[in-house]
Design a protein around this motif. Structure first.
Motif, mmCIF file in Angstrom:
data_model
loop_
_atom_site.group_PDB
_atom_site.id
_atom_site.type_symbol
_atom_site.label_atom_id
_atom_site.label_comp_id
_atom_site.label_asym_id
_atom_site.label_seq_id
_atom_site.Cartn_x
_atom_site.Cartn_y
_atom_site.Cartn_z
ATOM 1 N N LEU A 75 -3.049 1.241 -6.314
ATOM 2 C CA LEU A 75 -3.380 2.465 -7.073
ATOM 3 C C LEU A 75 -3.963 3.469 -6.235
ATOM 4 O O LEU A 75 -3.698 4.697 -6.169
ATOM 5 C CB LEU A 75 -4.204 2.084 -8.137
ATOM 6 N N ALA A 76 -5.140 3.280 -5.560
ATOM 7 C CA ALA A 76 -5.977 4.227 -4.560
ATOM 8 C C ALA A 76 -4.947 4.779 -3.767
ATOM 9 O O ALA A 76 -5.055 6.157 -3.486
ATOM 10 C CB ALA A 76 -7.242 3.395 -3.926
ATOM 11 N N SER A 77 -4.280 3.925 -3.065
ATOM 12 C CA SER A 77 -3.239 4.378 -2.010
ATOM 13 C C SER A 77 -2.195 5.428 -2.442
ATOM 14 O O SER A 77 -1.420 6.117 -1.690
ATOM 15 C CB SER A 77 -2.753 3.457 -1.045
ATOM 16 N N TRP A 78 -2.101 5.401 -3.697
ATOM 17 C CA TRP A 78 -1.173 6.504 -4.494
ATOM 18 C C TRP A 78 -1.778 7.797 -5.301
ATOM 19 O O TRP A 78 -1.292 8.231 -5.978
ATOM 20 C CB TRP A 78 -0.271 5.695 -5.351
ATOM 21 N N GLY A 79 -3.183 7.619 -5.046
ATOM 22 C CA GLY A 79 -3.805 9.026 -5.447
ATOM 23 C C GLY A 79 -4.730 8.699 -6.475
ATOM 24 O O GLY A 79 -4.524 9.526 -7.631
ATOM 25 N N PHE A 80 -5.478 7.587 -6.939
ATOM 26 C CA PHE A 80 -6.408 7.334 -7.787
ATOM 27 C C PHE A 80 -7.780 6.570 -7.224
ATOM 28 O O PHE A 80 -7.606 6.198 -6.322
ATOM 29 C CB PHE A 80 -5.829 6.291 -8.562
ATOM 30 N N VAL A 81 -8.798 7.078 -7.811
ATOM 31 C CA VAL A 81 -10.346 6.678 -7.493
ATOM 32 C C VAL A 81 -10.281 5.416 -8.446
ATOM 33 O O VAL A 81 -10.354 5.449 -9.776
ATOM 34 C CB VAL A 81 -11.312 7.505 -7.599
ATOM 35 N N ASN A 118 0.863 -1.127 0.024
ATOM 36 C CA ASN A 118 0.084 0.125 0.173
ATOM 37 C C ASN A 118 0.956 1.298 0.029
ATOM 38 O O ASN A 118 1.906 1.276 0.671
ATOM 39 C CB ASN A 118 -1.150 -0.035 1.130
ATOM 40 N N GLY A 119 0.339 2.279 -0.814
ATOM 41 C CA GLY A 119 1.030 3.523 -0.794
ATOM 42 C C GLY A 119 0.751 4.350 0.563
ATOM 43 O O GLY A 119 0.325 3.943 1.663
ATOM 44 N N PRO A 120 1.083 5.744 0.630
ATOM 45 C CA PRO A 120 0.795 6.650 1.621
ATOM 46 C C PRO A 120 -0.440 7.235 1.913
ATOM 47 O O PRO A 120 -0.783 7.531 3.139
ATOM 48 C CB PRO A 120 1.893 7.764 0.964
ATOM 49 N N LEU A 121 -1.549 6.822 1.094
ATOM 50 C CA LEU A 121 -2.733 7.675 1.415
ATOM 51 C C LEU A 121 -3.759 6.108 1.940
ATOM 52 O O LEU A 121 -3.611 5.198 1.454
ATOM 53 C CB LEU A 121 -3.461 8.013 0.044
ATOM 54 N N THR A 122 -4.549 6.760 2.939
ATOM 55 C CA THR A 122 -5.432 5.544 3.533
ATOM 56 C C THR A 122 -6.613 5.651 2.462
ATOM 57 O O THR A 122 -7.144 6.516 1.754
ATOM 58 C CB THR A 122 -6.070 6.270 4.969
ATOM 59 N N THR A 123 -7.266 4.332 2.343
ATOM 60 C CA THR A 123 -8.244 4.128 1.507
ATOM 61 C C THR A 123 -9.471 3.586 2.049
ATOM 62 O O THR A 123 -9.390 2.915 3.132
ATOM 63 C CB THR A 123 -7.751 3.272 0.491
ATOM 64 N N ALA A 124 -10.610 3.683 1.311
ATOM 65 C CA ALA A 124 -11.893 3.002 1.509
ATOM 66 C C ALA A 124 -12.280 2.471 0.524
ATOM 67 O O ALA A 124 -12.097 2.668 -0.695
ATOM 68 C CB ALA A 124 -12.589 3.781 2.543
ATOM 69 N N THR A 125 -13.538 1.561 0.590
ATOM 70 C CA THR A 125 -14.177 0.980 -0.657
ATOM 71 C C THR A 125 -15.614 1.405 -0.351
ATOM 72 O O THR A 125 -16.413 1.805 0.657
ATOM 73 C CB THR A 125 -14.137 -0.550 -0.551
ATOM 74 N N TYR A 126 -16.346 1.198 -1.555
ATOM 75 C CA TYR A 126 -17.532 1.631 -1.729
ATOM 76 C C TYR A 126 -18.290 0.846 -3.018
ATOM 77 O O TYR A 126 -17.736 0.518 -4.069
ATOM 78 C CB TYR A 126 -17.901 3.023 -2.046
ATOM 79 N N ALA A 127 -19.245 0.026 -2.539
ATOM 80 C CA ALA A 127 -19.891 -0.737 -3.716
ATOM 81 C C ALA A 127 -20.667 -0.171 -4.398
ATOM 82 O O ALA A 127 -21.891 0.558 -4.053
ATOM 83 C CB ALA A 127 -20.487 -2.052 -2.899
ATOM 84 N N VAL A 128 -20.634 -0.031 -5.662
ATOM 85 C CA VAL A 128 -21.682 0.900 -6.728
ATOM 86 C C VAL A 128 -23.131 0.094 -6.567
ATOM 87 O O VAL A 128 -23.074 -0.892 -6.920
ATOM 88 C CB VAL A 128 -21.147 0.730 -8.050
ATOM 89 N N PRO A 129 -24.149 0.877 -6.143
ATOM 90 C CA PRO A 129 -25.352 0.614 -5.776
ATOM 91 C C PRO A 129 -26.256 -0.136 -7.152
ATOM 92 O O PRO A 129 -26.922 -1.162 -6.844
ATOM 93 C CB PRO A 129 -26.138 1.638 -5.069
ATOM 94 N N SER A 130 -26.104 0.425 -8.173
ATOM 95 C CA SER A 130 -26.886 0.235 -9.181
ATOM 96 C C SER A 130 -25.934 0.414 -10.596
ATOM 97 O O SER A 130 -25.783 1.200 -11.305
ATOM 98 C CB SER A 130 -27.851 1.134 -9.554
#
Length: 424
Positions: free
Chosen positions: A231-237, A178-190
């Motif tokens: 990827l997300a922890s290095w600044g990507f969604v 993991n990179g320097p940023l804290t991340t979280a997840t989100y399930a796309v509802p539809s």
């Protein structure tokens, strides 16, 4: 995972490196205009509003009344340094126009002017500053009005360089899980246009490029699950996608990449969800096997995707010579399904207008998937590639195109073949 796709005997194609590939203009920083408020001098009809020019959808357009002059203005929300403007004209184009900036929306400074435009897709390298950017068209190229599929403004807000808040990368930090940023997840509802989607995103404030991950034949989100948090922890969604069916072909997967990118941007522009405001409008894609073929199709067909990483890519009888976006092919030495000599290498050779990277590593067709291959090295290369091309963060370039790459490139236990269009 059992690989169900089989191919004919490897043709043994040899790689001919292009020694003088033409290089495109340097990558812009961030897409600042997408989803921002717009005003215009006129609108031809309700179905062609001004907002369609900045919605990121190349199928919708703004069109004006049939008279001169006309203008369209986008409010970036804050003073920005403008480095590039892309105009994607419908048939009704401007022969003469000016690109102008303003701090107050009243007093304008011209940063580009022409009287000989021929329409089509125009990429204009500019140098200016302002909160407002407009196209001021003074002579029509047809008897109709003016019509733009997209009006895209690239640059950096308040002159802040890309990657602010992300520390200088090192070999150790890029090879960590993991990179320097804290991340979280989100399930796309539809999910719309694809089967399922899980978004992994930085919890820190700021806006970031979006990346779509697409699995291979018979694959699920688990195929590239390892890559999303890196990827997300290095600044990507990052949206990790499941397909409509497990047997969808590469062209279908390309369309689903486009659909996932569209929905990701829409979620970023909509209130009430955890990724609201986190997308800066720039998109990339990575995929495995038929998903890698889908990445190539998305790069070919959807101009919103500005860089791609097809891994062990497969696509029967395609033509990708028109792809001009930066592309990183990651292939596997003992791949019986999609060996680099059969697919990635011919595509690489045909793409004379793109910046390219080709790395072949030990392993079979599964080597880019979760649980296989050297993920420390693969992650370092993919994070560096997207950081360089989607965020214009040159701090990551040396890991692919400088002294930092040599320890990898020259390690024959790690890399079987490394080819690139460096320097980039």
């Amino acid at each position: 995972m059992t690989v169900l796709v089989t191919l004919a005997t490897t043709l043994g194609l040899t790689l001919t490196l292009l020694t003088a590939a033409a290089r495109p203009a340097a990558a812009a920083v961030d897409l600042l205009s997408q989803g921002r408020p717009v005003t215009t001098s006129s609108t031809e009809m309700p179905s062609t509003p001004a907002s369609a020019a900045v919605d990121g959808d190349s199928r919708t357009r703004w069109s004006s009344s049939f008279s001169d002059p006309q203008w369209l203005t986008v409010d970036l929300g804050a003073t920005a340094t403008i480095s590039q403007v892309v105009l994607r004209w419908e048939a009704a184009y401007a022969r003469a126009f000016r690109i102008q900036t303003s701090d107050n929306g009243t007093t304008w400074t011209t940063i580009h002017s022409t009287t000989t435009s021929t329409g089509g897709v125009q990429t204009l390298d500019v140098d200016g500053q302002g909160r407002y950017v407009r196209i001021h068209a003074t002579q029509r190229g047809t008897a109709y009005g003016y019509s733009l599929w997209e009006f895209q403004v690239y640059g950096s807000l308040d002159g802040i360089p890309p990657g602010t808040g992300i520390p200088d990368p090192t070999t150790a930090s890029l090879e960590a899980a993991n990179g320097p940023l804290t991340t979280a997840t989100y399930a796309v509802p539809s999910p719309s246009g694809y089967g399922s989607g899980t978004v992994t995103y930085p919890t820190a404030s700021g806006s970031y490029p979006g990346v779509v991950l697409m699995p291979g034949y018979q694959g699920t989100q688990q195929n590239l699950e390892w890559l999303a948090p890196r990827l997300a922890s290095w600044g990507f969604v990052v949206i990790n996608v499941g397909t409509n069916t497990l047997t969808d072909d590469p062209e279908s997967r390309g369309r689903q990449i486009t659909a996932a990118g569209t929905q990701l941007l829409a979620l970023g522009n909509a209130p009430g969800n955890p990724i609201s405001g986190k997308l800066n409008g720039t998109l990339g894609a990575a995929g495995h096997s038929m998903g890698g073929g889908g990445v190539m199709a998305a790069l070919r067909d959807d101009p919103r995707f500005r860089a791609g990483v097809p891994t062990a890519p497969y696509h029967r009888d395609p033509n990708f010579s028109g792809v001009t976006d930066p592309t990183f092919f990651l292939t596997c030495q003992s791949d019986p399904v999609a060996h680099g000599n059969d697919y990635a290498v011919p595509w690489y050779n045909s793409m004379s207008q793109a910046e390219k990277l080709y790395i072949e590593v030990p392993g079979d067709h599964l080597c880019p998937m979760t649980g296989y291959g050297n993920k420390a090295k693969q992650g370092k290369w993919i994070v560096s590639f997207f950081s360089h091309w989607l965020r214009a963060d040159t701090r990551f370039g040396p890991f692919l195109c400088g002294s930092q790459r040599d320890a990898d490139k020259n390690n024959t236990d790690l890399v079987i073949r490394w080819i690139d269009t460096c320097p980039f």
